[in-house]
Design a protein around this motif. Structure first.
Motif, PDB file in Angstrom:
ATOM      1  N   GLY A 136       0.767  -1.238   0.000  1.00  0.00           N
ATOM      2  CA  GLY A 136       0.000   0.000   0.000  1.00  0.00           C
ATOM      3  C   GLY A 136       0.792   1.279   0.000  1.00  0.00           C
ATOM      4  N   SER A 137       1.699   1.469  -0.950  1.00  0.00           N
ATOM      5  CA  SER A 137       2.354   2.767  -1.163  1.00  0.00           C
ATOM      6  C   SER A 137       3.127   3.236   0.059  1.00  0.00           C
ATOM      7  N   GLY A 138       4.367   2.785   0.190  1.00  0.00           N
ATOM      8  CA  GLY A 138       5.198   3.215   1.301  1.00  0.00           C
ATOM      9  C   GLY A 138       5.482   4.706   1.238  1.00  0.00           C
ATOM     10  N   THR A 139       5.426   5.366   2.388  1.00  0.00           N
ATOM     11  CA  THR A 139       5.667   6.819   2.432  1.00  0.00           C
ATOM     12  C   THR A 139       6.755   7.171   3.443  1.00  0.00           C
ATOM     13  N   GLY A 140       6.397   7.274   4.713  1.00  0.00           N
ATOM     14  CA  GLY A 140       7.393   7.626   5.717  1.00  0.00           C
ATOM     15  C   GLY A 140       8.165   6.416   6.197  1.00  0.00           C
ATOM     16  N   ILE A 141       9.352   6.654   6.710  1.00  0.00           N
ATOM     17  CA  ILE A 141      10.181   5.552   7.206  1.00  0.00           C
ATOM     18  C   ILE A 141      11.048   6.051   8.350  1.00  0.00           C
ATOM     19  N   VAL A 142      11.256   5.177   9.355  1.00  0.00           N
ATOM     20  CA  VAL A 142      12.126   5.519  10.482  1.00  0.00           C
ATOM     21  C   VAL A 142      12.686   4.224  11.054  1.00  0.00           C
ATOM     22  N   LEU A 143      13.917   4.290  11.567  1.00  0.00           N
ATOM     23  CA  LEU A 143      14.556   3.152  12.214  1.00  0.00           C
ATOM     24  C   LEU A 143      14.327   3.228  13.715  1.00  0.00           C
ATOM     25  N   THR A 144      14.011   2.098  14.346  1.00  0.00           N
ATOM     26  CA  THR A 144      13.851   2.060  15.793  1.00  0.00           C
ATOM     27  C   THR A 144      15.184   1.696  16.440  1.00  0.00           C
ATOM     28  N   SER A 145      15.279   1.923  17.739  1.00  0.00           N
ATOM     29  CA  SER A 145      16.543   1.688  18.436  1.00  0.00           C
ATOM     30  C   SER A 145      16.887   0.212  18.550  1.00  0.00           C
ATOM     31  N   ASP A 146      15.879  -0.680  18.419  1.00  0.00           N
ATOM     32  CA  ASP A 146      16.137  -2.105  18.561  1.00  0.00           C
ATOM     33  C   ASP A 146      16.204  -2.832  17.226  1.00  0.00           C
ATOM     34  N   GLY A 147      16.466  -2.099  16.128  1.00  0.00           N
ATOM     35  CA  GLY A 147      16.770  -2.751  14.868  1.00  0.00           C
ATOM     36  C   GLY A 147      15.601  -3.084  13.973  1.00  0.00           C
ATOM     37  N   TYR A 148      14.551  -2.279  14.026  1.00  0.00           N
ATOM     38  CA  TYR A 148      13.412  -2.476  13.130  1.00  0.00           C
ATOM     39  C   TYR A 148      13.194  -1.221  12.281  1.00  0.00           C
ATOM     40  N   ILE A 149      12.469  -1.414  11.153  1.00  0.00           N
ATOM     41  CA  ILE A 149      12.078  -0.294  10.317  1.00  0.00           C
ATOM     42  C   ILE A 149      10.566  -0.136  10.449  1.00  0.00           C
ATOM     43  N   ALA A 150      10.124   1.090  10.744  1.00  0.00           N
ATOM     44  CA  ALA A 150       8.690   1.387  10.741  1.00  0.00           C
ATOM     45  C   ALA A 150       8.387   2.148   9.452  1.00  0.00           C
ATOM     46  N   VAL A 151       7.483   1.601   8.638  1.00  0.00           N
ATOM     47  CA  VAL A 151       7.135   2.199   7.350  1.00  0.00           C
ATOM     48  C   VAL A 151       5.639   2.485   7.325  1.00  0.00           C
ATOM     49  N   THR A 152       5.260   3.709   6.990  1.00  0.00           N
ATOM     50  CA  THR A 152       3.843   4.016   6.833  1.00  0.00           C
ATOM     51  C   THR A 152       3.392   3.612   5.430  1.00  0.00           C
ATOM     52  N   CYS A 153       2.237   2.962   5.357  1.00  0.00           N
ATOM     53  CA  CYS A 153       1.653   2.524   4.089  1.00  0.00           C
ATOM     54  C   CYS A 153       0.437   3.405   3.814  1.00  0.00           C
ATOM     55  N   PHE A 154       0.585   4.316   2.865  1.00  0.00           N
ATOM     56  CA  PHE A 154      -0.396   5.383   2.630  1.00  0.00           C
ATOM     57  C   PHE A 154      -1.772   4.808   2.288  1.00  0.00           C
ATOM     58  N   THR A 155      -1.839   3.993   1.244  1.00  0.00           N
ATOM     59  CA  THR A 155      -3.135   3.433   0.855  1.00  0.00           C
ATOM     60  C   THR A 155      -3.454   2.151   1.610  1.00  0.00           C
ATOM     61  N   GLY A 156      -2.486   1.595   2.320  1.00  0.00           N
ATOM     62  CA  GLY A 156      -2.739   0.424   3.159  1.00  0.00           C
ATOM     63  C   GLY A 156      -3.266   0.802   4.524  1.00  0.00           C
ATOM     64  N   HIS A 157      -3.203   2.116   4.864  1.00  0.00           N
ATOM     65  CA  HIS A 157      -3.743   2.650   6.118  1.00  0.00           C
ATOM     66  C   HIS A 157      -3.167   1.913   7.337  1.00  0.00           C
ATOM     67  N   CYS A 158      -1.846   1.736   7.333  1.00  0.00           N
ATOM     68  CA  CYS A 158      -1.219   1.023   8.444  1.00  0.00           C
ATOM     69  C   CYS A 158       0.255   1.392   8.530  1.00  0.00           C
ATOM     70  N   ILE A 159       0.877   0.925   9.591  1.00  0.00           N
ATOM     71  CA  ILE A 159       2.331   1.003   9.747  1.00  0.00           C
ATOM     72  C   ILE A 159       2.834  -0.431   9.771  1.00  0.00           C
ATOM     73  N   GLU A 160       3.819  -0.731   8.958  1.00  0.00           N
ATOM     74  CA  GLU A 160       4.399  -2.073   8.974  1.00  0.00           C
ATOM     75  C   GLU A 160       5.778  -2.007   9.622  1.00  0.00           C
ATOM     76  N   LEU A 161       5.958  -2.881  10.606  1.00  0.00           N
ATOM     77  CA  LEU A 161       7.224  -2.950  11.340  1.00  0.00           C
ATOM     78  C   LEU A 161       8.011  -4.136  10.803  1.00  0.00           C
ATOM     79  N   CYS A 162       9.189  -3.868  10.214  1.00  0.00           N
ATOM     80  CA  CYS A 162      10.011  -4.895   9.577  1.00  0.00           C
ATOM     81  C   CYS A 162      11.363  -4.985  10.279  1.00  0.00           C
ATOM     82  N   ARG A 163      11.903  -6.193  10.357  1.00  0.00           N
ATOM     83  CA  ARG A 163      13.237  -6.386  10.919  1.00  0.00           C
ATOM     84  C   ARG A 163      14.255  -5.813   9.944  1.00  0.00           C
ATOM     85  N   TYR A 164      15.188  -5.019  10.470  1.00  0.00           N
ATOM     86  CA  TYR A 164      16.218  -4.409   9.626  1.00  0.00           C
ATOM     87  C   TYR A 164      17.570  -5.064   9.839  1.00  0.00           C
ATOM     88  N   LYS A 165      17.899  -5.374  11.082  1.00  0.00           N
ATOM     89  CA  LYS A 165      19.193  -5.999  11.375  1.00  0.00           C
ATOM     90  C   LYS A 165      19.073  -6.869  12.599  1.00  0.00           C
TER      91      LYS A 165
END
Length: 639
Positions: free
Chosen positions: A610-639
């Motif tokens: 759903g169209s990724g827009t904003g992105i930020v890294l968390t302190s414990d190694g995850y990526i938070a990505v806002t999904c514009f048309t998906g109307h959600c935030i997806e938390l993904c493992r980064y490292k």
């Protein structure tokens, strides 16, 4: 030369406050010593000599204390203490600034000081037992240190004796089997020799008959043939008709491993062990979230009988993990001691599913072992769904992580900022935001939120952590603010889409300089790597990422439109990790790609819906990505 050396290497170990020397706290002990010294030295005619006994008397000590005067009323001595303000004041202060009432309660210094002394004496009484306890603990540790070497020697001798007996048993068994082989070899040799002799006897008889028959046929006369022919014929036919046992029953020697080396290796792990202060029944294991294809961690805390963390040998900790298929998963690395009693167990799962982690200390299972470990794929957590309620999202855009690791997101349609728990995805709070077409968000050093909007009521607004509007910035240089980032010193960098540039602003919103003019086509989001003095800007129109320094100089750009590695479909959110790598999410296809500090493609970390827009890294190694048309935030493992 000496002066230069002193200036360079000899520095004062005391850090002065902003007020300089005057700002240092008064050392009352030193001042009192000076006062006593002055009193004792008073041998001059104009000085009063005080006997030493008087100086030692507690009630007389205050007589020699230095007079303290009010900073505001220089000629007034400090004689009162305002407990409400925790301030020493003079008589004039009690009339003006510290008048007795509901806000101030000045009392005479001796009475307040006496109460404080009693309190401090009580604290002193509590210090002495603690000092004795600490000193006793140090003595006990010293005693244990002195016992280390003798204890090691005794246990070492026991280990050598134990395994020496095991070695003797193995060597004895080896001799038994070798002797058995020798006996069997002799018996088989004798049997084979007997068989050989019997066959050789038959061979000799048949060979003799062959020779006689051949001579008769080749050299005998007709008369001779008729005389001996019947005899020869009978002899040969008898030998040929005889049933011979030409096969031997012997086969080559074989050694049978009743216990294989692999099985013995497993069993040998249970042969003996070192008994330490660890109480296995009190040990604890914490399973961290596990994601397919990433290093995953479990933490073991080894405890003593009192339930306190304690250190043991790394040989005492053993682990085994099985994949959902039942196959063993080799450890990513051996258990490592991170701090007092805390061990890090590392593994690398290749597929999703339920794994089984077995943890042993001193060959004993810790409570709960084996543990079920659920290995997930990316994303590991989806926060929110379409809606206007608590925990729901409608067209989320900018995202940021607060100091307490909560995730804050701007909702364009709901015109609010909503904050979520990053571990559970639970909504913590929200507050409404002014303006329309909200997009960017960041936090400053005080924890306040800065939010951009780019419609007719455009601007940059600053909100308290609780959501109270603090400031609104609408400088003349601003037309359509989108993504922004706040620097450590409070300055801000903001993408202005209509002007096709970025703005470097003072903390009060005033313009410092324009960045990227003439280079950018459609800037959307910005991220600053202050360690390297690099500003990264995503350009959704050019399908590129541009790099500038904070002085506005162009450094390089990378990317082009496409679906392959390193290519973009309207890049939006951008951030950097601690190594300087640049992480970018595509608005067009949701790919989250990682690039080196030089813009070289490294990997695709995840793909969101759903169209990724904003992105930020968390302190414990995850990526938070806002999904514009998906109307959600997806938390993904980064490292």
């Amino acid at each position: 030369m000496a002066s230069d050396f002193d200036d360079q290497f000899l520095t004062c170990p005391v850090s002065l406050p902003d007020q300089g020397v005057d700002g240092l706290r008064t050392n009352f002990y030193v001042n009192n010593l000076l006062d006593f010294a002055a009193a004792k030295k008073g041998a001059e005619p104009d000085h009063e000599v005080t006997p030493e006994e008087t100086l030692k008397a507690e009630e007389a000590i205050s007589k020699f204390h230095r007079k303290r005067h009010c900073d505001k009323h220089k000629n007034q001595e400090l004689v009162f203490y305002c407990e409400s303000c925790n301030a020493l004041v003079c008589t004039a202060c009690t009339v003006v600034d510290h008048r007795p009432g509901k806000d101030h309660n000045p009392a005479e210094i001796p009475s307040v000081a006496q109460k404080k002394k009693e309190t401090l004496r009580g604290l002193l009484q509590g210090i002495y037992p603690r000092l004795n306890e600490i000193q006793a603990s140090i003595k006990e540790i010293d005693r244990k240190i002195s016992n280390l070497a003798p204890s090691k020697e005794v246990v070492t001798d026991q280990v050598k004796a134990y395994f020496g007996q095991l070695i003797d048993l193995l060597q004895k068994r080896e001799k038994e089997i070798l002797s058995q082989i020798d006996d069997q070899c002799r018996a088989d040799g004798k049997a084979l020799q007997t068989k050989k002799e019997a066959i050789e006897f038959e061979l000799a008889g048949l060979t003799s008959a062959q020779t006689f028959c051949q001579q008769a046929v080749e050299h005998g006369s007709d008369v001779h043939i008729l005389e001996v022919g019947n005899q020869v014929q009978t002899r040969v036919e008898t030998l040929l008709a005889k049933q011979l046992d030409l096969e031997s029953d012997w086969s080559e020697f074989q050694f049978v491993e009743n216990t294989t080396v692999v099985d013995f290796k497993k069993k040998i792990q249970g042969l003996g062990g070192v008994k330490t202060n660890v109480d296995v029944s009190k040990c604890k294991v914490v399973i961290k979230p596990a994601v397919e294809g990433f290093e995953c961690i479990a933490e073991l805390t080894t405890m003593n009988k009192e339930g306190r963390p304690c250190v043991t040998s790394n040989k005492a900790v053993t682990t085994n993990m099985k994949a959902p298929s039942g196959k063993n998963v080799p450890p990513h690395r051996q258990p490592q001691l991170k701090s007092g009693g805390v061990w890090e167990i590392s593994y690398l799962p290749k597929v999703t599913g339920i794994y089984r982690l077995e943890v042993k200390v001193n060959s004993q299972q810790v409570p709960g072992s084996p543990f079920d470990v659920e290995v997930k794929g990316n994303p590991v957590l989806t926060i929110g769904q379409e809606g206007r309620g608590v925990g729901e999202l409608d067209l989320p855009l900018g995202v940021v992580v607060e100091k307490d690791d909560a995730i804050a997101v701007v909702e364009q349609e709901n015109k609010r900022v909503q904050i979520f728990n990053a571990e559970t995805g639970q909504s913590l709070r929200s507050f409404p935001v002014d303006g329309g077409n909200l997009l960017g968000i960041d936090v400053d050093s005080s924890g306040a939120f800065l939010v951009t909007s780019w419609d007719e009521d455009f601007g940059l607004r600053r909100y308290s952590k609780e959501g109270r509007l603090l400031d609104t910035y609408k400088p003349d240089c601003m037309l359509a603010p989108l993504g922004l980032t706040v620097l450590k010193d409070g300055r801000m960098v903001m993408a202005d889409f209509h002007q096709k540039l970025c703005l470097l602003l003072q903390p009060d919103g005033s313009l410092i300089r324009e960045i990227g003019k003439g280079k950018l086509h459609g800037p959307v989001f910005v991220s600053a790597d202050e360690k390297r003095d690099v500003l990264f800007v995503t350009d959704a129109s050019a399908h590129k990422v541009f790099a500038f320094d904070l002085d506005g100089n162009f450094i390089f750009d990378f990317g082009r439109q496409g679906d392959s590695d390193g290519e973009f479909q309207s890049p939006c959110g951008v951030t950097t990790d601690s190594a300087g790598n640049v992480v970018v999410v595509n608005h067009g296809d949701g790919r989250v790609q990682v690039f080196g500090p030089d813009g070289k493609f490294i990997r695709t970390a995840a793909t969101v819906k759903g169209s990724g827009t904003g992105i930020v890294l968390t302190s414990d190694g995850y990526i938070a990505v806002t999904c514009f048309t998906g109307h959600c935030i997806e938390l993904c493992r980064y490292k």
